[in-house]
Design a protein around this motif. Structure first.
Motif, PDB file in Angstrom:
ATOM      1  N   ALA A  27     -10.523   7.811   5.674  1.00  0.00           N
ATOM      2  CA  ALA A  27     -10.652   7.579   7.115  1.00  0.00           C
ATOM      3  C   ALA A  27     -11.234   8.837   7.761  1.00  0.00           C
ATOM      4  CB  ALA A  27      -9.297   7.243   7.736  1.00  0.00           C
ATOM      5  N   ILE A  52      -4.772   9.363   5.748  1.00  0.00           N
ATOM      6  CA  ILE A  52      -5.376   8.120   5.262  1.00  0.00           C
ATOM      7  C   ILE A  52      -6.656   8.464   4.505  1.00  0.00           C
ATOM      8  CG2 ILE A  52      -6.320   5.863   5.875  1.00  0.00           C
ATOM      9  CD1 ILE A  52      -3.385   6.073   6.681  1.00  0.00           C
ATOM     10  N   LYS A  53      -6.607   8.342   3.191  1.00  0.00           N
ATOM     11  CA  LYS A  53      -7.755   8.670   2.347  1.00  0.00           C
ATOM     12  C   LYS A  53      -8.970   7.823   2.751  1.00  0.00           C
ATOM     13  CE  LYS A  53      -9.783  10.411  -1.338  1.00  0.00           C
ATOM     14  NZ  LYS A  53     -10.408  11.681  -1.237  1.00  0.00           N
ATOM     15  N   SER A  67      -4.657   3.523  -3.544  1.00  0.00           N
ATOM     16  CA  SER A  67      -4.992   4.699  -2.725  1.00  0.00           C
ATOM     17  C   SER A  67      -3.922   5.784  -2.857  1.00  0.00           C
ATOM     18  CB  SER A  67      -5.104   4.289  -1.259  1.00  0.00           C
ATOM     19  OG  SER A  67      -5.212   5.428  -0.430  1.00  0.00           O
ATOM     20  N   CYS A 109      -6.931  -1.257   5.073  1.00  0.00           N
ATOM     21  CA  CYS A 109      -5.965  -0.631   5.980  1.00  0.00           C
ATOM     22  C   CYS A 109      -5.692  -1.569   7.147  1.00  0.00           C
ATOM     23  CB  CYS A 109      -6.507   0.688   6.514  1.00  0.00           C
ATOM     24  SG  CYS A 109      -6.689   1.969   5.264  1.00  0.00           S
ATOM     25  N   SER A 157      -3.036   7.555  -0.549  1.00  0.00           N
ATOM     26  CA  SER A 157      -2.315   7.559   0.724  1.00  0.00           C
ATOM     27  C   SER A 157      -1.685   6.187   1.029  1.00  0.00           C
ATOM     28  CB  SER A 157      -3.238   7.999   1.861  1.00  0.00           C
ATOM     29  OG  SER A 157      -4.408   7.208   1.943  1.00  0.00           O
ATOM     30  N   TYR A 158      -1.424   5.408  -0.045  1.00  0.00           N
ATOM     31  CA  TYR A 158      -0.818   4.084   0.091  1.00  0.00           C
ATOM     32  C   TYR A 158       0.463   4.156   0.916  1.00  0.00           C
ATOM     33  CZ  TYR A 158       1.496  -0.281  -1.294  1.00  0.00           C
ATOM     34  OH  TYR A 158       2.145  -1.498  -1.294  1.00  0.00           O
ATOM     35  N   ASP A 198      -2.292   2.460   5.667  1.00  0.00           N
ATOM     36  CA  ASP A 198      -3.028   2.303   4.409  1.00  0.00           C
ATOM     37  C   ASP A 198      -2.271   1.340   3.503  1.00  0.00           C
ATOM     38  OD1 ASP A 198      -4.464   2.480   2.062  1.00  0.00           O
ATOM     39  OD2 ASP A 198      -4.558   4.663   2.063  1.00  0.00           O
ATOM     40  N   ARG A 224      -3.849  -0.082   0.701  1.00  0.00           N
ATOM     41  CA  ARG A 224      -4.598  -0.147  -0.555  1.00  0.00           C
ATOM     42  C   ARG A 224      -3.688   0.381  -1.659  1.00  0.00           C
ATOM     43  NH1 ARG A 224      -9.237   3.680   1.336  1.00  0.00           N
ATOM     44  NH2 ARG A 224      -7.344   4.653   2.169  1.00  0.00           N
ATOM     45  N   ILE A 283     -12.073   3.275   9.838  1.00  0.00           N
ATOM     46  CA  ILE A 283     -10.921   2.741   9.114  1.00  0.00           C
ATOM     47  C   ILE A 283     -11.437   2.038   7.864  1.00  0.00           C
ATOM     48  CG2 ILE A 283      -8.930   1.195   9.229  1.00  0.00           C
ATOM     49  CD1 ILE A 283      -9.165   1.493  12.337  1.00  0.00           C
ATOM     50  N   ASN A 335       0.851   5.193   3.847  1.00  0.00           N
ATOM     51  CA  ASN A 335       0.844   6.206   4.901  1.00  0.00           C
ATOM     52  C   ASN A 335       0.435   5.559   6.220  1.00  0.00           C
ATOM     53  OD1 ASN A 335       1.506   8.150   3.044  1.00  0.00           O
ATOM     54  ND2 ASN A 335      -0.351   9.360   3.325  1.00  0.00           N
TER      55      ASN A 335
END
Length: 183
Positions: free
Chosen positions: A12, A9-10, A92, A117, A94-95, A87, A89, A113, A97
């Motif tokens: 986090a 998670i980008k 992102s 998310c 990491s959308y 995630d 966003r 967080i 994820n």
């Protein structure tokens, strides 16, 4: 306090304190503005603290906020929880994820967080206290709830669900939860 970026998670982070334990129990710093600042977060944005107490098997989530979203720091202060972040966003890397964590009162690890998310958890012990520190006042009109058992997310909840709110029980799947509301 050690800080670890959550790879799935980008944006986090896990903040892992160093509890000092002796025959009395332990002492541990659970929030340090300088450490939070060291990863590029403004510690002064966190304006509201809350705590929930859950019984074993109780599930809370998946929750997020519409609009500007809501960044939060989450920590299990007593007991143990299975914690989940999704995630959502769209911009992102990491959308969509999903990341899972076991947070416990023994370690006092805090999870940051990012806004955008979804978050949820299940209590793994007879009693689990979970503390939240959020970055803006809660507005129930912005609450979004996603089905905990959505097959597109496929969260492997570790226990059968014993309790959940009616709102969580009736939550739509991810696709329907994120549709704009009709006015």
């Amino acid at each position: 306090m050690k800080v670890t970026e959550v790879p799935a998670i980008k944006g986090a982070y896990l903040f892992e304190p160093t509890p000092y334990a002796d025959e009395r129990g332990f002492f541990c710093r659970t929030f340090d503005a300088d450490v939070v600042r060291s990863v590029g977060l403004d510690p002064h944005v966190f304006i509201q603290d809350s705590v929930s107490r859950s019984v074993r098997g109780a599930l809370r989530g998946l929750h997020l906020r519409s609009g500007a979203g809501e960044a939060k720091l989450v920590r299990c202060s007593h007991g143990r929880i299975f914690d989940v972040v999704v995630d959502l966003r769209t911009d992102s890397p990491s959308y969509r994820n999903v990341a899972y964590f076991e947070l416990s009162g023994d370690t006092q690890v805090t999870l940051y967080i990012p806004a955008g998310c979804a978050h949820g958890f299940q209590a793994l012990t007879e009693t689990a206290d979970t503390s939240y520190r959020i970055d803006r006042p809660h507005d129930p009109a912005e609450d979004v709830t996603i089905a905990f058992d959505d097959p597109d997310i496929a969260i492997p909840w570790p226990l059968p669900v014993t309790f959940m709110s009616q709102r969580d029980r009736e939550a739509p799947n991810l696709g329907n939860a994120l549709k704009p509301k009709e006015k």
